[in-house]
Write a protein that holds these residues in place. Structure first.
Motif, short mmCIF file in Angstrom:
data_model
loop_
_atom_site.label_atom_id
_atom_site.label_comp_id
_atom_site.label_asym_id
_atom_site.label_seq_id
_atom_site.Cartn_x
_atom_site.Cartn_y
_atom_site.Cartn_z
N UNK A 207 7.09 -5.29 -24.96
CA UNK A 207 6.33 -5.77 -26.11
C UNK A 207 6.96 -5.27 -27.41
N UNK A 208 7.41 -4.02 -27.41
CA UNK A 208 8.05 -3.46 -28.60
C UNK A 208 9.35 -4.18 -28.93
N UNK A 209 10.15 -4.49 -27.91
CA UNK A 209 11.41 -5.19 -28.15
C UNK A 209 11.18 -6.59 -28.71
N UNK A 210 10.07 -7.19 -28.33
CA UNK A 210 9.76 -8.55 -28.78
C UNK A 210 9.00 -8.57 -30.10
N UNK A 211 8.72 -7.41 -30.65
CA UNK A 211 8.04 -7.34 -31.93
C UNK A 211 6.54 -7.52 -31.85
N UNK A 212 5.95 -7.34 -30.67
CA UNK A 212 4.51 -7.44 -30.54
C UNK A 212 3.83 -6.27 -31.24
N UNK A 213 2.72 -6.52 -31.90
CA UNK A 213 1.93 -5.44 -32.45
C UNK A 213 1.34 -4.65 -31.28
N UNK A 214 1.28 -3.34 -31.44
CA UNK A 214 0.80 -2.49 -30.35
C UNK A 214 -0.62 -2.85 -29.92
N UNK A 215 -1.42 -3.37 -30.85
CA UNK A 215 -2.81 -3.71 -30.52
C UNK A 215 -2.93 -4.92 -29.60
N UNK A 216 -1.82 -5.61 -29.36
CA UNK A 216 -1.86 -6.76 -28.45
C UNK A 216 -1.62 -6.37 -26.99
N UNK A 217 -1.34 -5.09 -26.76
CA UNK A 217 -1.12 -4.60 -25.40
C UNK A 217 -2.22 -3.59 -25.06
N UNK A 218 -2.99 -3.90 -24.03
CA UNK A 218 -4.11 -3.07 -23.61
C UNK A 218 -3.77 -2.47 -22.25
N UNK A 219 -4.03 -1.20 -22.07
CA UNK A 219 -3.61 -0.54 -20.83
C UNK A 219 -4.75 0.31 -20.27
N UNK A 220 -4.68 0.50 -18.98
CA UNK A 220 -5.62 1.41 -18.32
C UNK A 220 -4.91 2.02 -17.12
N UNK A 221 -5.13 3.31 -16.93
CA UNK A 221 -4.55 4.00 -15.79
C UNK A 221 -5.47 5.13 -15.39
N UNK A 222 -5.95 5.10 -14.16
CA UNK A 222 -6.77 6.18 -13.64
C UNK A 222 -5.88 7.03 -12.74
N UNK A 223 -5.59 8.22 -13.19
CA UNK A 223 -4.73 9.10 -12.40
C UNK A 223 -5.40 10.46 -12.27
N UNK A 224 -5.27 11.05 -11.09
CA UNK A 224 -5.79 12.40 -10.91
C UNK A 224 -4.92 13.36 -11.71
N UNK A 225 -5.52 14.39 -12.27
CA UNK A 225 -4.72 15.34 -13.04
C UNK A 225 -3.65 15.98 -12.18
N UNK A 226 -2.43 15.98 -12.69
CA UNK A 226 -1.33 16.56 -11.94
C UNK A 226 -1.52 18.07 -11.81
N UNK A 227 -1.15 18.66 -10.68
CA UNK A 227 -1.32 20.11 -10.52
C UNK A 227 -0.38 20.88 -11.43
N UNK A 228 -0.63 22.14 -11.56
CA UNK A 228 0.20 23.02 -12.38
C UNK A 228 -0.08 24.46 -11.99
N UNK A 229 0.33 25.38 -12.82
CA UNK A 229 0.08 26.78 -12.53
C UNK A 229 -1.39 27.12 -12.82
N UNK A 230 -1.98 28.02 -12.04
CA UNK A 230 -3.33 28.47 -12.36
C UNK A 230 -3.31 29.26 -13.67
N UNK A 231 -4.41 29.22 -14.39
CA UNK A 231 -4.51 29.95 -15.65
C UNK A 231 -5.96 30.27 -15.93
N UNK A 232 -6.18 31.06 -16.99
CA UNK A 232 -7.53 31.43 -17.40
C UNK A 232 -7.80 30.90 -18.79
#
Length: 314
Positions: A207-232
């Motif tokens: 879309x960016x290469x074609x000059x589309x305005x960003x508001x013309x692209x709608x996205x959704x992604x449900x992803x589980x939070x990626x693991x990492x180091x434990x912390x406090x």
């Protein structure tokens, strides 16, 4: 957050890795939903409660006294327990707790044409979009990338329903070409993409290469939070310290400790859970905050400390 009790009325396997649940109200009626809506399913696995977001599949706005909701869940290879429990631990007759529907992926009201692009389990919100656009007699088409026999849930019924407006891409035979697809669209077209991050990035880049305005692209992604180091995490106002496990999100740890944080997507895209931080290096994983905002805020649904501690203005 308001919760609803629902009963699992039936289940079915759509593919070897995708299971569909049909849900009905334990009492009264389930609220209607608009196309693109999702709910959060609350699951207790061991001593931990998980809240995973799932798109509602089916006919939006349906007003029957027997209204049901449907969700489809892919068994994740790296499941933290949520998708594994849905596949192995849920049976018809069980009562589950869910949130009311929320829509962060609605159809654009003034779009002249709609292009729906899905990858794998990202087809779920598109099923309700297809139903709504068909009802409106709107101009649209669906592009669906999948692995045949594995991640092609609803492919047969969508192909039969849409005819020439459906285009499927079995990854063993043909790859979806985002640039070619968007280049063929007339002015006033809006694109909607749901699926793996690589697909979302490909559509946004095209879309960016074609000059589309960003508001013309709608996205959704449900992803589980990626693991990492434990912390406090230290809550500066109360002095409370909360341990965050390696496979747990900061938001989940806060909720387990009784700290209520507003949230909707739980995937780092809606901005609802933005929380001020005071110290500690942050590993920002969201797609919402600007570089400037990240100096003072983080999204606890996906982001976490790079080191052993961080301090929150809570």
């Amino acid at each position: 957050m308001t919760m609803l009790d629902v009963v699992v009325t039936s289940t079915r396997m759509l593919t070897p890795t995708v299971r569909e649940l049909t849900l009905s109200a334990r009492s009264g009626r389930l609220p209607a939903f608009s196309s693109g809506s999702h709910i959060q399913l609350c699951l207790r696995t061991g001593q931990r409660e998980l809240r995973n977001a799932y798109s509602l599949v089916g006919e939006p706005g349906e007003t029957s006294d027997k209204r049901n909701w449907r969700i489809a869940v892919r068994l994740s290879d790296a499941s933290r327990g949520g998708s594994a429990f849905v596949h192995a631990g849920i049976e018809p007759g069980m009562t589950l707790r869910v949130t009311p529907p929320v829509n962060l992926f609605a159809l654009h009201a003034t779009a002249h044409r709609h292009v729906l692009i899905a990858g794998g389990i990202g087809i779920t919100p598109m099923v309700s979009h297809v139903a709504e656009l068909t009802r409106r007699r709107a101009d649209f088409e669906l592009h669906y990338a999948f692995r045949a026999g594995a991640s092609d849930a609803y492919a047969d019924e969508l192909r039969a329903r849409l005819g020439a407006r459906y285009r499927g891409y079995d990854s063993a035979i043909e790859r979806f070409d985002a640039l070619r697809t968007l280049a063929a669209q007339p002015l006033g077209t809006h694109a909607y993409v749901c699926g793996p991050q690589s697909l979302i990035d490909a559509v946004r880049d095209a879309a960016g290469k074609l000059g589309w305005h960003a508001h013309r692209v709608h996205r959704e992604a449900f992803v589980a939070p990626a693991p990492g180091r434990p912390f406090t995490a230290t809550l500066a106002r109360s002095g409370h310290c909360i341990d965050v496990a390696a496979d747990q999100s900061l938001l989940e740890a806060l909720e387990s400790a009784g700290v209520a944080i507003p949230n909707l997507c739980r995937g780092g895209v809606c901005g609802q859970c933005a929380t001020p931080h005071l110290s500690g290096e942050i590993e920002h994983r969201d797609q919402f905050l600007s570089d400037h905002e990240r100096h003072t805020h983080l999204m606890p649904c996906v982001s976490r400390a790079r080191g052993a501690t961080l301090s929150l203005d809570l």
